[in-house]
Scaffold this motif. Structure first.
Motif, PDB file in Angstrom:
ATOM      1  N   PHE A  87       0.854  -1.180   0.000  1.00  0.00           N
ATOM      2  CA  PHE A  87       0.000   0.000   0.000  1.00  0.00           C
ATOM      3  C   PHE A  87       0.892   1.233   0.000  1.00  0.00           C
ATOM      4  O   PHE A  87       2.052   1.173   0.394  1.00  0.00           O
ATOM      5  N   LYS A  88       0.340   2.350  -0.443  1.00  0.00           N
ATOM      6  CA  LYS A  88       1.070   3.616  -0.427  1.00  0.00           C
ATOM      7  C   LYS A  88       0.242   4.683   0.272  1.00  0.00           C
ATOM      8  O   LYS A  88      -0.975   4.680   0.187  1.00  0.00           O
ATOM      9  N   VAL A  93       5.456   7.183   1.287  1.00  0.00           N
ATOM     10  CA  VAL A  93       5.397   6.172   2.344  1.00  0.00           C
ATOM     11  C   VAL A  93       4.814   4.882   1.769  1.00  0.00           C
ATOM     12  O   VAL A  93       3.754   4.894   1.152  1.00  0.00           O
ATOM     13  N   ASP A  94       5.545   3.775   1.967  1.00  0.00           N
ATOM     14  CA  ASP A  94       5.089   2.452   1.541  1.00  0.00           C
ATOM     15  C   ASP A  94       4.805   1.591   2.760  1.00  0.00           C
ATOM     16  O   ASP A  94       5.544   1.639   3.746  1.00  0.00           O
ATOM     17  N   ILE A 117       6.655  -0.291   7.472  1.00  0.00           N
ATOM     18  CA  ILE A 117       6.220   1.054   7.095  1.00  0.00           C
ATOM     19  C   ILE A 117       7.489   1.861   6.868  1.00  0.00           C
ATOM     20  O   ILE A 117       8.262   2.076   7.801  1.00  0.00           O
ATOM     21  N   VAL A 118       7.720   2.253   5.613  1.00  0.00           N
ATOM     22  CA  VAL A 118       8.979   2.895   5.257  1.00  0.00           C
ATOM     23  C   VAL A 118       8.739   4.179   4.479  1.00  0.00           C
ATOM     24  O   VAL A 118       7.742   4.341   3.780  1.00  0.00           O
ATOM     25  N   LYS A 119       9.700   5.086   4.616  1.00  0.00           N
ATOM     26  CA  LYS A 119       9.648   6.360   3.916  1.00  0.00           C
ATOM     27  C   LYS A 119      10.633   6.323   2.762  1.00  0.00           C
ATOM     28  O   LYS A 119      11.781   5.932   2.932  1.00  0.00           O
ATOM     29  N   ASN A 120      10.164   6.714   1.577  1.00  0.00           N
ATOM     30  CA  ASN A 120      11.018   6.785   0.389  1.00  0.00           C
ATOM     31  C   ASN A 120      11.694   8.135   0.339  1.00  0.00           C
ATOM     32  O   ASN A 120      11.173   9.123   0.812  1.00  0.00           O
ATOM     33  N   ASP A 121      12.867   8.163  -0.265  1.00  0.00           N
ATOM     34  CA  ASP A 121      13.587   9.434  -0.433  1.00  0.00           C
ATOM     35  C   ASP A 121      12.854  10.364  -1.377  1.00  0.00           C
ATOM     36  O   ASP A 121      12.157  10.069  -2.229  1.00  0.00           O
TER      37      ASP A 121
END
Length: 121
Positions: A87-88, A93-94, A117-121
């Motif tokens: 999900f996004k 944020v993924d 739950i991760v943050k993309n650059d």
């Protein structure tokens, strides 16, 4: 003086115990699945080995139930299948779900649901 020192140590210990037991409710504006527990080792692996800013959580609930939770929260569904989902939230944020998943420290296949739950650059 001794009594004051012991009291200070006791207060510090209680404070640390309470902080350690606190549930994380949200990461990067995304709610954490209710009852999911922080996986400190996988979170550390994400940060130190992969250079990813984020947190990992585990729950005994089935992947399909966790996926329904994130759908209901309005996240954009990228894909959902029996062993994984993504999900996004916005563009940065993924949220990924895996069950089963491979523990990178032990190599063991885990049978609970991993939520990243991760943050993309």
């Amino acid at each position: 003086m001794k009594r004051m020192t012991w009291l200070a140590v006791l207060c510090l210990a209680v404070g640390l115990a309470l902080a350690a037991g606190q549930e994380i409710k949200e990461v990067f504006g995304v709610p954490v699945y209710p009852g999911a527990k922080l996986d400190e080792a996988t979170t550390k692996f994400l940060k130190e080995s992969m250079g990813i800013e984020g947190q990992a959580f585990r729950t005994a609930d089935p992947l399909a139930k966790v996926a329904e939770f994130y759908k209901a929260k309005g996240l954009t569904e990228i894909m959902v299948d029996p062993e994984g989902a993504m999900f996004k939230k916005g563009d940065d944020v993924d949220v990924t779900l895996q069950n089963p998943w491979q523990n990178m420290q032990s190599g063991k296949m885990e049978k609970d649901t991993l939520i990243s739950i991760v943050k993309n650059d």
